[in-house]
Design an enzyme around this catalytic site. Structure first.
Site, short mmCIF file in Angstrom:
data_model
loop_
_atom_site.label_atom_id
_atom_site.label_comp_id
_atom_site.label_asym_id
_atom_site.label_seq_id
_atom_site.Cartn_x
_atom_site.Cartn_y
_atom_site.Cartn_z
N THR A 249 -5.80 -7.39 10.69
CA THR A 249 -6.06 -6.08 10.06
C THR A 249 -5.59 -4.91 10.92
OG1 THR A 249 -8.02 -7.15 9.15
CG2 THR A 249 -7.87 -4.76 8.90
N ASN B 222 -1.94 -0.02 7.20
CA ASN B 222 -1.36 -1.29 7.68
C ASN B 222 -0.44 -1.97 6.66
OD1 ASN B 222 -3.31 -2.21 5.97
ND2 ASN B 222 -4.56 -3.22 7.51
N TYR C 41 -12.71 -3.65 -2.71
CA TYR C 41 -13.19 -3.47 -1.34
C TYR C 41 -14.72 -3.49 -1.29
CZ TYR C 41 -8.43 -2.30 0.14
OH TYR C 41 -7.09 -2.34 0.43
N ARG D 270 -1.34 -14.88 4.68
CA ARG D 270 -2.17 -14.16 5.66
C ARG D 270 -1.53 -14.21 7.05
NH1 ARG D 270 -6.61 -10.66 4.55
NH2 ARG D 270 -7.61 -11.33 6.48
N HIS E 201 -1.87 -5.55 1.66
CA HIS E 201 -3.09 -6.35 1.48
C HIS E 201 -2.70 -7.75 1.06
CE1 HIS E 201 -6.93 -7.78 -0.12
NE2 HIS E 201 -6.20 -8.27 -1.12
N GLU F 63 -8.89 -12.01 -7.18
CA GLU F 63 -8.02 -10.84 -7.04
C GLU F 63 -6.81 -10.91 -7.97
OE1 GLU F 63 -9.21 -9.44 -2.53
OE2 GLU F 63 -7.23 -10.34 -2.83
N PHE G 101 -15.44 4.32 7.02
CA PHE G 101 -14.06 4.60 6.63
C PHE G 101 -13.81 4.38 5.14
CE2 PHE G 101 -14.16 0.16 8.08
CZ PHE G 101 -13.61 -0.50 6.99
N LYS H 277 0.83 -1.21 0.00
CA LYS H 277 0.00 0.00 0.00
C LYS H 277 0.87 1.26 0.00
CE LYS H 277 -3.78 -2.38 2.44
NZ LYS H 277 -4.72 -2.31 3.60
N ARG I 158 2.50 -6.66 9.50
CA ARG I 158 1.76 -5.56 10.14
C ARG I 158 2.22 -5.38 11.58
NH1 ARG I 158 -4.15 -7.24 7.62
NH2 ARG I 158 -4.03 -6.00 5.71
N1 UDP Z 1 -9.86 -0.88 7.09
C1 UDP Z 1 -9.94 0.32 7.77
N2 UDP Z 1 -10.68 0.40 8.94
C2 UDP Z 1 -11.34 -0.70 9.44
C3 UDP Z 1 -11.27 -1.92 8.74
C4 UDP Z 1 -10.52 -1.98 7.57
O1 UDP Z 1 -9.34 1.31 7.34
O2 UDP Z 1 -11.99 -0.58 10.49
C5 UDP Z 1 -9.04 -0.97 5.87
C6 UDP Z 1 -7.68 -1.58 6.18
O3 UDP Z 1 -6.71 -0.92 5.42
C7 UDP Z 1 -7.86 -3.01 5.71
C8 UDP Z 1 -8.78 -2.82 4.52
O4 UDP Z 1 -9.68 -1.80 4.91
O5 UDP Z 1 -6.62 -3.61 5.39
C9 UDP Z 1 -9.55 -4.07 4.12
O6 UDP Z 1 -10.29 -4.54 5.23
P1 UDP Z 1 -10.42 -6.09 5.52
O7 UDP Z 1 -11.47 -6.24 6.57
O8 UDP Z 1 -10.61 -6.84 4.24
O9 UDP Z 1 -9.02 -6.44 6.21
P2 UDP Z 1 -7.71 -7.19 5.65
O10 UDP Z 1 -8.19 -8.32 4.79
O11 UDP Z 1 -6.91 -6.16 4.88
O12 UDP Z 1 -6.99 -7.66 6.87
MG MG Z 2 -9.51 -8.32 3.22
#
Ligand code: UDP
Ligand code: MG
Length: 155
Positions: free
Chosen positions: A92, A113, A50, A86, A116, A127, A58, A10, A103
């Site tokens: 996250t 963070n 997304y 993962r 992705h 994806e 957000f 990112k 992270r």
């Molecule tokens: N995100 C955020 N606030 C939140 C949850 C998610 O800004 O409360 C952002 C964060 O950058 C995250 C992305 O949205 O990586 C995608 O969210 P997801 O739940 O898919 O989490 P990830 O798969 O990235 O762990």
């Molecule tokens: Mg995700």
């Protein structure tokens, strides 16, 4: 089972000069990098990528951040690599992510963070196809392949 997964470094990872450190982790793990490029995400692509978050408060900030700056997209391949990656990435909210994860080691934030990673084999297929055409993915032989996997782990 050999799998492919999508990674996005990112904008915060790029600004903070973490590209090399992050990619090194995947190389050292033994994953094969089969595609890599810098790009700018379109707003449509962001909405697709997304789609599970479109109604979250957000989301506008997330879309702005992810589309206003270049990112690096990568595809890596390895045995059960969706789950493996993962785990390497961590949860996250980076404040809750274990030390030793990307992270957990490099971020204190949820919205910044650094990376992705696809969350399931089904998502990973979608994806990878969203970001890469087949001719941008390379099936070269990794010279150390026999040293990464035993005979019964190579399919
Ligand atoms: N995100 C955020 N606030 C939140 C949850 C998610 O800004 O409360 C952002 C964060 O950058 C995250 C992305 O949205 O990586 C995608 O969210 P997801 O739940 O898919 O989490 P990830 O798969 O990235 O762990
Ligand atoms: Mg995700």
């Amino acid at each position: 089972m050999m799998e492919r997964t999508l990674l996005l470094l990112k904008p915060d990872a790029i600004q903070r000069k973490l590209i090399g450190k992050i990619i090194t982790r995947f190389e050292k793990k033994g994953l094969r990098i089969i595609g890599i490029k810098m790009l700018k995400l379109s707003k449509e692509n962001a909405k697709e990528h997304y789609s599970h978050l479109l109604d979250k408060p957000f989301y506008p900030g997330l879309e702005e951040f992810m589309t206003n700056h270049p990112i690096i997209a990568m595809v890596v391949e390895g045995q059960e690599c969706v789950e493996v990656v993962r785990k390497m990435v961590g949860v996250t909210n980076a404040r809750k992510a274990e030390s030793g994860t990307i992270r957990g080691d490099y971020s204190l934030s949820t919205g910044r963070n650094t990376i992705h990673a696809s969350d399931s084999p089904e998502t990973a297929k979608k994806e990878v196809a969203r970001f890469f055409s087949e001719d941008e993915l390379f099936e070269y032989k990794l010279a150390v392949f026999e040293y990464l996997y035993a005979e019964d782990e190579r399919e």
